[in-house]
Enzyme design. Sequence first.
Site, PDB file in Angstrom:
ATOM      1  N   GLY A   1       0.693  -1.278   0.017  1.00 13.77           N
ATOM      2  CA  GLY A   1       0.180   0.128   0.054  1.00 13.77           C
ATOM      3  C   GLY A   1       1.032   1.322  -0.013  1.00 13.77           C
TER       4      GLY A   1
ATOM      5  N   ALA B   1       2.709   4.678  -2.902  1.00  6.89           N
ATOM      6  CA  ALA B   1       2.824   4.201  -4.304  1.00  6.89           C
ATOM      7  C   ALA B   1       1.811   3.464  -4.694  1.00  6.89           C
ATOM      8  CB  ALA B   1       4.118   3.512  -4.395  1.00  6.89           C
TER       9      ALA B   1
ATOM     10  N   SER C   1      -0.175  -5.219   4.537  1.00  4.65           N
ATOM     11  CA  SER C   1      -0.196  -5.711   5.907  1.00  4.65           C
ATOM     12  C   SER C   1       0.217  -4.719   6.894  1.00  4.65           C
ATOM     13  CB  SER C   1       0.805  -6.858   5.987  1.00  4.65           C
ATOM     14  OG  SER C   1       0.980  -7.059   7.514  1.00  4.65           O
TER      15      SER C   1
ATOM     16  N   ALA D   1       6.538  16.255   0.116  1.00  6.49           N
ATOM     17  CA  ALA D   1       6.455  17.217  -0.681  1.00  6.49           C
ATOM     18  C   ALA D   1       6.253  16.936  -2.237  1.00  6.49           C
ATOM     19  CB  ALA D   1       7.746  18.309  -0.698  1.00  6.49           C
TER      20      ALA D   1
ATOM     21  N   LYS E   1       2.894  24.651  -1.934  1.00  7.40           N
ATOM     22  CA  LYS E   1       4.405  24.882  -2.158  1.00  7.40           C
ATOM     23  C   LYS E   1       4.584  25.734  -3.396  1.00  7.40           C
ATOM     24  CE  LYS E   1       8.563  22.109  -3.171  1.00  7.40           C
ATOM     25  NZ  LYS E   1       8.969  20.467  -3.440  1.00  7.40           N
TER      26      LYS E   1
ATOM     27  N   GLN F   1      -4.866  37.150 -16.155  1.00  5.66           N
ATOM     28  CA  GLN F   1      -3.452  37.479 -17.006  1.00  5.66           C
ATOM     29  C   GLN F   1      -2.339  37.423 -16.184  1.00  5.66           C
ATOM     30  OE1 GLN F   1      -4.188  38.286 -20.244  1.00  5.66           O
ATOM     31  NE2 GLN F   1      -6.384  37.511 -19.738  1.00  5.66           N
TER      32      GLN F   1
ATOM     33  N   LEU G   1       9.281   3.178  -4.610  1.00  6.82           N
ATOM     34  CA  LEU G   1      10.914   2.506  -3.870  1.00  6.82           C
ATOM     35  C   LEU G   1      11.034   1.003  -4.480  1.00  6.82           C
ATOM     36  CD1 LEU G   1      10.391   3.520  -0.056  1.00  6.82           C
ATOM     37  CD2 LEU G   1      11.462   4.896  -2.147  1.00  6.82           C
TER      38      LEU G   1
ATOM     39  N   ILE H   1       7.150  11.306  -5.355  1.00  2.90           N
ATOM     40  CA  ILE H   1       6.025  11.039  -5.871  1.00  2.90           C
ATOM     41  C   ILE H   1       5.547  11.450  -6.983  1.00  2.90           C
ATOM     42  CG2 ILE H   1       3.562  11.897  -5.445  1.00  2.90           C
ATOM     43  CD1 ILE H   1       4.169  12.207  -2.497  1.00  2.90           C
TER      44      ILE H   1
END
Length: 536
Positions: A19, A22, A46, A57, A85, A155, A342, A355
């Site tokens: 989970g 990602a 799990s 971020a 941000k 604008q 990862l 991300i």
Amino acid sequence: MSQPPIPEHAIRQVVIVGGGTAGWMAAAAFARLLNNGYTHVTLVESEEIGTVGVGEATIPPILSFNQMLGLDENDFLAATAGTFKLGIEFVDWGQRGERYFHPFGRFGQDLQGVHFHQLWLRERSRRALPDIVEWSMSAMAARAGRFGRARPDAQSPVRELFYAFHFDAGLYARYLRGYAERGGVTRVEGRIEGVDLRPEDGHVRAVTLADGRRIEGELFIDCSGFRGLLIEGALETGYESYAHWLPCDRAVAAPCALPDPREPDPFTRATAREAGWQWRIPLQHRMGNGLVYCSDHLADDDAEAQLLGALEGELLGDPRRLRFTAGRRRESWNRNVVALGLSSGFLEPLESTSIHLVQAALQRLIALFPDNRFDPAERAEFNRQMRDLYEDVRDFIIFHYKATRRDDTPFWNRVRTMEVPDSLARKMALWAGKGRLFREGYDLFSNPSWVAVGLGQGIVPQHWEPAVDALDEHLVAQALEQMRAGYADTAARLPSHGDFLRATAPSPLAPGLTGGTASGFDFARQGMTSGRGPLL
């Protein structure tokens, strides 16, 4: 109306392993884009296994991901304790005592096809000139601690206010889980203890849980974190290390109280330290902090003490230590397994790209979504594009280290004097000569980003492009002053970041950020909106 026939070779079972950010980003995207009546998505995770969850971020492309899902931006921010941000402030990267800002969006306006930074370089040779960030809408708003959304018909310069978010990664995963489950994704709680491969081709056939349950699938998405349970543990894909150029291999993270809960800064801060750098990410309810460092030059206990000694508020949780090797899997898609997050690779979060790499992989996977024959050409194209993207981000992060002028510690001497990839060396040489930059292929970072870091860390080109000399000096000088005045005036008229959050909150926020009005600020009059949804 009858349903169209199911394609003969359609993927019917997608299994997401893991989970976290990602996994639930993938589940949410599939719930939205694979809602075809025959493809079912199952996510296995799990509660016994923790997630890294320190990447809080983001960069502006996340707006397109949220829009694709149809998320209400104000609800999203409230659910994730999010803030806006506008860029990243870098402290002590060029030399100790220096700081610069890498804003989102562009610098100024190009004139007659000539890039603004080229105009700035020539004008700088004629007279004393302010820092180039004074020609950035996002930088000027960040400096003043202000924020606003542009209306669709707004604008320049207010339309040049580009932004992303800070948010709590755990709350983000929970928010996306609710979205995905409402969209039909099935969550299975359980710890995976076995992986069953098909003997004829080595594809993953099923995963087995500790209680004996068996989850079969045709396409598997590996979101199991650094260990890469499927992509590496089962398929032995291999890993390409970037440690030669990015030697930081440890991190310690700890949350603390905000120094001013009513006015969180609308930017991330990255402060160079003895053997790495420290992140500072303001959320609505806390400050996210961490130290990324090289274990060759700093012991783990010393790193933790260094981080805790630099916190600006009360410690709110136990420090968490992480180990990693910068790099990527040799293939992000191997057989019938696609690795995200990862599991696919890791690049330190200096430019908040973790991300985005998940988002980019999902965009490419949807565009190249396979059937159960798994065309090798589709897989090869996905891997090529992800390799190019990782290498682009890798080079940009290396640039921050290589461009330093610091020689006060062994770590900074090491990165300052190292050899860099040929792709980066070419880019740096073109920049140093006449400030030339070319965006190619799958480059994530546009020319203004390279300008911000190059100038910010003291690499000023020796000259400018000859095309600049064809422009009238007085007209250029006048245009620059008009632009700068416009950015400064617009920034001064924006509401404070905290006021904007309070004005747009759909429900009560964290203590010190309860709902209310934006101090009487007239959004419509200023070309802004306090309405719901992303509007850039």
